[in-house]
Enzyme design. Sequence first.
Site, PDB file in Angstrom:
ATOM      1  N   GLY A  84       0.871  -1.077   0.117  1.00 58.02           N
ATOM      2  CA  GLY A  84       0.164   0.019   0.027  1.00 58.02           C
ATOM      3  C   GLY A  84       0.760   1.294  -0.045  1.00 58.02           C
ATOM      4  N   GLU A 122       3.873  -6.857   2.275  1.00 58.26           N
ATOM      5  CA  GLU A 122       3.746  -7.136   0.738  1.00 58.26           C
ATOM      6  C   GLU A 122       3.808  -5.815   0.017  1.00 58.26           C
ATOM      7  OE1 GLU A 122      -0.191  -8.712   0.514  1.00 58.26           O
ATOM      8  OE2 GLU A 122       0.202 -10.428   1.840  1.00 58.26           O
ATOM      9  N   PRO A 123       4.797  -5.070  -0.103  1.00 59.57           N
ATOM     10  CA  PRO A 123       4.895  -3.817  -0.758  1.00 59.57           C
ATOM     11  C   PRO A 123       4.974  -4.185  -2.299  1.00 59.57           C
ATOM     12  CG  PRO A 123       7.063  -4.236   0.237  1.00 59.57           C
ATOM     13  CD  PRO A 123       6.210  -5.249   0.828  1.00 59.57           C
ATOM     14  N   GLY A 124       4.251  -3.346  -3.053  1.00 55.22           N
ATOM     15  CA  GLY A 124       4.391  -3.721  -4.594  1.00 55.22           C
ATOM     16  C   GLY A 124       4.869  -2.354  -5.183  1.00 55.22           C
ATOM     17  N   ARG A 125       3.872  -1.369  -5.582  1.00 47.29           N
ATOM     18  CA  ARG A 125       4.326  -0.332  -6.342  1.00 47.29           C
ATOM     19  C   ARG A 125       5.523   0.511  -5.657  1.00 47.29           C
ATOM     20  NH1 ARG A 125       0.100   2.594  -8.475  1.00 47.29           N
ATOM     21  NH2 ARG A 125      -1.689   1.285  -7.829  1.00 47.29           N
ATOM     22  N   CYS A 189     -10.361   4.434 -28.660  1.00 49.84           N
ATOM     23  CA  CYS A 189     -11.551   4.970 -29.170  1.00 49.84           C
ATOM     24  C   CYS A 189     -12.192   5.503 -27.821  1.00 49.84           C
ATOM     25  CB  CYS A 189     -12.129   4.410 -29.946  1.00 49.84           C
ATOM     26  SG  CYS A 189     -12.840   2.738 -29.434  1.00 49.84           S
ATOM     27  N   GLU A 190     -11.891   5.933 -26.600  1.00 50.46           N
ATOM     28  CA  GLU A 190     -12.536   6.510 -25.527  1.00 50.46           C
ATOM     29  C   GLU A 190     -12.021   7.860 -25.030  1.00 50.46           C
ATOM     30  OE1 GLU A 190     -11.882   3.222 -25.528  1.00 50.46           O
ATOM     31  OE2 GLU A 190     -14.067   2.548 -25.118  1.00 50.46           O
ATOM     32  N   TYR A 218       1.917  -1.925 -12.273  1.00 46.05           N
ATOM     33  CA  TYR A 218       0.421  -2.047 -12.723  1.00 46.05           C
ATOM     34  C   TYR A 218       0.397  -1.762 -14.018  1.00 46.05           C
ATOM     35  CZ  TYR A 218       0.012  -2.962  -8.028  1.00 46.05           C
ATOM     36  OH  TYR A 218      -0.078  -3.559  -6.481  1.00 46.05           O
TER      37      TYR A 218
END
Length: 264
Positions: A84, A122-125, A189-190, A218
């Site tokens: 987080g 559990e560090p990710g980013r 196309c958005e 991510y």
Amino acid sequence: MRVLPEVRADTYDALVTGRKGSKFGLPLDQVPRAITRIRASTNLHLAGLHAHIGSQILEVEPFVAAVRALADLGEFETYDLGGGLGGRYTYDDHPPEPEEWIGAITDAARRYLPASSRLIIEPGRSLVARSGVTLYRVVNVKRGDRVTVAVDGGMGDNMEVALFGQRFEATVIDRVGGGERVDLVGRHCESGDRLSSDVPLRSPRPGDVVAVPVTGAYCYTMANNYNGALKAPVVFCADGKAREVVRRETLADVFARDTSSPGR
Ligand SMILES: Cc1ncc(COP(=O)(O)O)c(C=O)c1O
């Protein structure tokens, strides 16, 4: 057992996973009964409690609050506090340093959790986001009420903006700093296919290479073939050397699983 500690964390709405009503984990009032049932089971062993309160969190207080919420649920061998910790995506983001985050969590653990318990994170980013930079080619610059700079990528390689509005900085690689404020958009196309809104770019023109930093988390993992877009290659760079580690995708890759293709 994953529990929902019901703490508030100030981050993008789609990234909040520890607030009351979130889809993740058992609500606090259901935890005691679940603990009793698991402890009565001969097949299950309850090692401990797990909470992951969200992502891109730029303050330590919600993590401390989560530890306190877990502490109220009894004594266990293991407490997993999830990930987080946020990364510095924009000049305005000021995440705590990893040492500060770890310090706050371990202080809270010493204060509220049993002395012999094991702590897992559990560090990710916060570990990987800064190691990625995505390079795009400018294909069009449209001038009107706003300046819109369109590039040859977008929500096919970076879902973070469309999914929850993550802010990114950007720069033309050989004209860094300053410039006019533009909307950097993708080729899909958005209208929601944006990479960065209202970001300064210096004299952008077709053919320029634009770098969007802090795309190491991510982005590659959520890359997709929407609109038939082919996934970009991945190049590792260090000490002045570059090495392709994932090759550029081809149409043959995309159709490889298509059992209705002629010749199959
Ligand atoms: C259970 C769990 N742990 C850890 C993480 C990593 O989170 P972050 O990248 O915010 O550190 C996630 C991300 O979704 C998660 O779902």
